[in-house]
Design a protein around this motif. Structure first.
Motif, mmCIF file in Angstrom:
data_model
loop_
_atom_site.group_PDB
_atom_site.id
_atom_site.type_symbol
_atom_site.label_atom_id
_atom_site.label_comp_id
_atom_site.label_asym_id
_atom_site.label_seq_id
_atom_site.Cartn_x
_atom_site.Cartn_y
_atom_site.Cartn_z
ATOM 1 N N ALA A 242 12.030 57.986 75.110
ATOM 2 C CA ALA A 242 10.712 58.271 74.547
ATOM 3 C C ALA A 242 10.552 59.769 74.334
ATOM 4 C CB ALA A 242 9.620 57.747 75.477
ATOM 5 N N ARG A 243 11.062 60.512 75.284
ATOM 6 C CA ARG A 243 10.943 61.957 75.196
ATOM 7 C C ARG A 243 11.756 62.509 74.026
ATOM 8 N NH1 ARG A 243 9.659 65.490 79.564
ATOM 9 N NH2 ARG A 243 10.038 67.597 78.898
ATOM 10 N N LEU A 445 6.431 63.681 80.922
ATOM 11 C CA LEU A 445 5.414 64.726 80.832
ATOM 12 C C LEU A 445 5.915 66.001 81.483
ATOM 13 C CD1 LEU A 445 3.517 62.154 80.583
ATOM 14 C CD2 LEU A 445 1.823 63.536 81.732
ATOM 15 N N ASP A 446 5.488 67.119 80.927
ATOM 16 C CA ASP A 446 5.680 68.362 81.648
ATOM 17 C C ASP A 446 4.492 68.522 82.566
ATOM 18 O OD1 ASP A 446 8.082 69.280 80.297
ATOM 19 O OD2 ASP A 446 6.788 69.325 78.527
ATOM 20 N N ASP A 689 9.054 49.912 73.386
ATOM 21 C CA ASP A 689 8.467 50.802 72.383
ATOM 22 C C ASP A 689 7.075 51.281 72.751
ATOM 23 O OD1 ASP A 689 10.737 50.518 71.020
ATOM 24 O OD2 ASP A 689 9.990 48.884 69.743
ATOM 25 N N ASP A 690 6.261 50.378 73.325
ATOM 26 C CA ASP A 690 4.924 50.854 73.664
ATOM 27 C C ASP A 690 4.832 51.220 75.140
ATOM 28 O OD1 ASP A 690 3.937 47.521 73.118
ATOM 29 O OD2 ASP A 690 4.416 48.389 75.062
ATOM 30 N N TYR A 691 5.953 51.526 75.684
ATOM 31 C CA TYR A 691 6.022 51.822 77.098
ATOM 32 C C TYR A 691 5.892 53.312 77.333
ATOM 33 C CZ TYR A 691 7.656 51.380 81.821
ATOM 34 O OH TYR A 691 7.737 51.403 83.169
ATOM 35 N N VAL A 692 4.832 53.720 78.026
ATOM 36 C CA VAL A 692 4.638 55.140 78.337
ATOM 37 C C VAL A 692 5.044 56.044 77.174
ATOM 38 C CG1 VAL A 692 4.877 56.899 80.146
ATOM 39 C CG2 VAL A 692 5.238 54.532 80.710
ATOM 40 N N SER A 693 4.690 55.608 75.978
ATOM 41 C CA SER A 693 5.145 56.397 74.840
ATOM 42 C C SER A 693 3.999 57.279 74.361
ATOM 43 C CB SER A 693 5.582 55.474 73.726
ATOM 44 O OG SER A 693 4.582 54.508 73.491
#
Ligand code: ADP
Ligand code: MG
Length: 694
Positions: A242-243, A445-446, A689-693
């Motif tokens: 995702a990143r 996430l940063d 795909d919609d996971y923590v995206s």
């Protein structure tokens, strides 16, 4: 489970699976045979050992071998069959409420039985109600040469059915070993010291009798750890993907320090070093043409609002708009008040949007957003409704993030999409995310941490007092008010029923008004209208009220420095993080501050431990780690409903030790075995795909 390279037959091809069973299995997400293999037992019983009756205690689950002494049919409204059975060491009653004539015959005196059930204290001694039983010389319905697995189930699916289903699935695995393909390369598997996936699955469905029940119970068996490890690994891989994806998107370059300089010049205080560092970190991010996704953690009172304001000004300087989203109207209004006070002198137009804005009023606000007349927009979830448009949204700030679901955040981010560029996103939370959780749920996430409170803050002294000493607590409130201070009295309820909470708060206020007749006491709760709430809050803020009785609506954001005492009723009902948040409302001024946890007796062991943690520390991070250990990850984030972090097997509190290796393994797979990445993600994550995206 999705592992499309190796199709697995639908469950309907198994013996004993008709349309009804198929439907029930589907309800549990089980569609094919491989799904069954991953439907693992919740716990196990050792049924192989026969217990002498004389050794049984109430609560024991045990296999017994006995002879029927007598059977009595007891007529009445609840007809029942009572059967006395005995072995050399003692006797016991079996009780059945549903039975056929054939069953009755099988329980005639002299018959020898093998039963399994839970011993309970009955009126005439120990009894087993509806035990499983069969004639002692009859073979077991399923081989009992392993520990007996107990599967998680749904109505209409019995354990015996699960035994048959899992047995067939295991048989299928023997002839189709590639169906549980090992995606961990041999070198990595060897280093981990864990069993192969197929071995782990086989083991967990049928652990040998000598397996440690105790280790299995704790989830510490290598077979369990293997599965948890793979799941955590898949999770890490999907976050890294995702990143990578996000890094390919464009974002506006936000630069400019004119407004910021003017804001700092006008501040009556100096930003703390931590605030300045975090502002710098964010400024560096948003100056790059890649969408920022940064989490700012800062304990209650650490001054997150100033950080939001400062970076918002950079975006506005660069010609973009800013949207700041708060979880409650109360908090949105407070932000509006604070932020417009700072921004109006700088000539930056600020406005807000909440659910209460309807009709013409709302249309005007929407026009101002879409036309760009408003540069700094504050709002509740009303900000991300479909018809809200921005002229040029460059930065989205979400305050008190844990109150929002991932989809809400996504929706707001979509609004920041224009000309293929995507708004930067900043998430601010006072609920410190424990390191372990940050490594999983927020691995994409940063993170910036405001690890310093503004000078002059004093730690809040916390005491726990039983409700039999309520009168003392009321006296304490009186004393604080007499000394010129203000106080909060927080009412809680175990049920999330808002109506009940408000009722309790109203009763409390009535009682306190009787107990403290000379004092000015106000009430806020979630069912009051926004304007009403605001009037009360403002009165409290202006010192026109001495005591504010409130439900947990005041949990986030409220800032009244003269309030130095907080009573929390029934704190045992709240989570640690929430209590810490509440407590953060005091300790903001000059005076020594106190938080009284007015608990209901008797206090359970876990509750006692939780309250002790609060008494012992003011450090949000320590509290969050403890909360995670005591309550589990989902609850901590309030994500059980949103499904943001849900694991099938892994448990963050229990399996945190596996995370570093899972991260390292994820890196190595991405580098050396890229072909293994997708299959692993697909095996464990339903909709990557919609996971923590976010
Ligand atoms: P939180 O991080 O809980 O959102 P706030 O942003 O509401 O905290 O700040 C809490 C209080 O501290 C506010 O009254 C704010 O004006 C004040 N504050 C913020 N930064 C500083 C600072 N550097 N020095 C002194 N007071 C500050
Ligand atoms: Mg805040």
């Amino acid at each position: 489970m999705n592992d499309s390279a190796f199709p697995s037959p639908p469950v309907s091809q198994l013996k004993g699976v008709g349309p009804k069973t198929r439907e029930r299995l589907a309800r549990l997400g089980i569609h094919d045979v491989r799904d069954l293999l991953f439907h693992l037992p919740l716990r196990y019983q050792d049924r192989s050992r026969v217990w002498p009756l004389g050794s049984l205690r109430p609560g024991d689950q045990a296999t017994i071998e006995v002879e029927v002494v007598r059977a009595e049919l007891r007529p009445g409204r609840r007809r029942s069959l009572r059967v006395e059975v005995a072995d050399d060491s003692g006797s016991l009653w079996l009780r059945l409420f549903h039975f056929s004539a054939a069953q009755q015959a099988a329980l005639a005196p002299g018959k020898r039985l093998r039963c399994f059930g839970e011993a309970r204290q009955g009126p005439g001694g120990l009894e087993m109600v509806h035990p499983e039983y069969r004639a002692a010389d009859e073979p077991a319905p399923v081989a009992d040469d392993s520990l007996t697995p107990i599967y998680p189930t749904t109505e209409g699916l019995h354990q015996l059915t699960w035994m048959h289903l899992s047995a067939q699935a295991l048989e299928w695995l023997e002839t189709n070993p590639e169906s549980l393909r090992e995606w961990l390369p041999a070198e990595l598997l060897g280093e981990s010291g864990l069993p192969s996936l197929a071995d782990a699955v086989r083991f967990l469905h049928r652990p040998p009798l000598e397996a440690s029940l105790e280790a299995l119970e704790r989830g510490a068996h290598p077979a369990q750890r293997r599965l948890a490890f793979e799941e955590l690994l898949a999770h890490q891989l999907s976050l890294r993907k995702a990143r990578q994806l996000k890094q390919r998107q464009q974002a506006p370059v936000l630069q400019g320090d004119e407004l910021l300089t003017r804001l700092f010049a006008a501040l009556p205080f100096r930003p703390t070093a931590a605030q300045r560092r975090v502002i710098d970190e964010i400024a560096r991010d948003i100056a790059r043409p890649r969408p920022m996704l940064r989490l700012v953690q800062g304990d209650v009172g650490s001054g997150k609002t100033l950080v939001a304001l400062a970076v918002g000004l950079i975006a506005i300087d660069a010609g973009y708009q800013v949207a700041l989203m708060a979880p409650t109207e109360l908090l949105a209004r407070q932000h509006l008040a604070t932020i417009s006070a700072w921004l109006e002198p700088l000539g930056v137009p600020v406005d807000w949007l909440a659910g209460r804005h309807k009709g013409r009023r709302r249309d005007e606000k929407l026009d101002a957003l879409a036309g760009g007349a408003v540069r700094f927009a504050i709002g509740t979830h009303a900000l991300f409704q479909d018809d809200v448009r921005f002229e040029r949204l460059g930065l989205v700030i979400v305050d008190e993030q844990h109150r929002f679901g991932v989809h809400q955040r996504l929706a707001l981010r979509e609004k920041g999409r224009h000309e293929d560029a995507c708004a930067h996103q900043l998430i601010m939370t006072a609920t410190p995310i424990p390191r372990t959780l940050a490594m999983t749920a927020y691995a994409d996430l940063d993170v910036s941490v405001i690890d310093e409170l503004p000078p002059g803050r004093k730690p809040v002294t916390t005491v726990a007092i039983g409700d039999d000493r309520r009168a003392e607590v009321v006296a304490r409130v009186e004393a604080a008010i007499a000394a010129g201070r203000q106080a909060y009295w927080v009412c809680t309820l175990i049920e999330e029923s808002e109506a009940l909470q408000c009722q309790t708060a109203e009763e409390t206020v009535t009682r306190l008004r009787e107990e403290l007749p000379a004092r000015r006491i106000g009430l806020v709760h979630g069912r009051m209208k926004g304007a009403e709430k605001e009037t009360v809050m403002r009165a409290f803020q202006n010192g026109e009220l001495d005591l504010l009785v409130a439900t947990t609506v005041i949990e986030v954001g409220v800032d009244v420095p003269n309030a130095s005492l907080m009573i929390i009723e029934n704190p045992e009902r709240l989570g640690l993080a929430q209590l810490h948040q509440l407590r953060g409302r005091v300790g903001r001024g000059e005076a020594d501050s106190y938080c009284v946890l007015l608990y209901q007796r008797p206090l359970g062991q876990q509750a006692r431990e939780r309250l002790n943690t609060l008494r012992e520390t003011n450090d949000g991070f320590v509290i969050a780690e403890k909360d995670l250990a005591l309550r589990g990850a989902g609850e901590l984030l309030g994500t059980r409903q949103t499904g943001e972090v849900s694991f099938r097997i892994a448990d963050l509190a229990r399996d945190a030790g596996l995370l570093p290796r899972a991260q390292e393994t994820a890196d190595r797979l991405l580098r050396d075995y890229p072909g293994h990445v997708e299959p692993l993600i697909r095996r464990w994550i339903a909709h990557p795909d919609d996971y923590v995206s976010v």
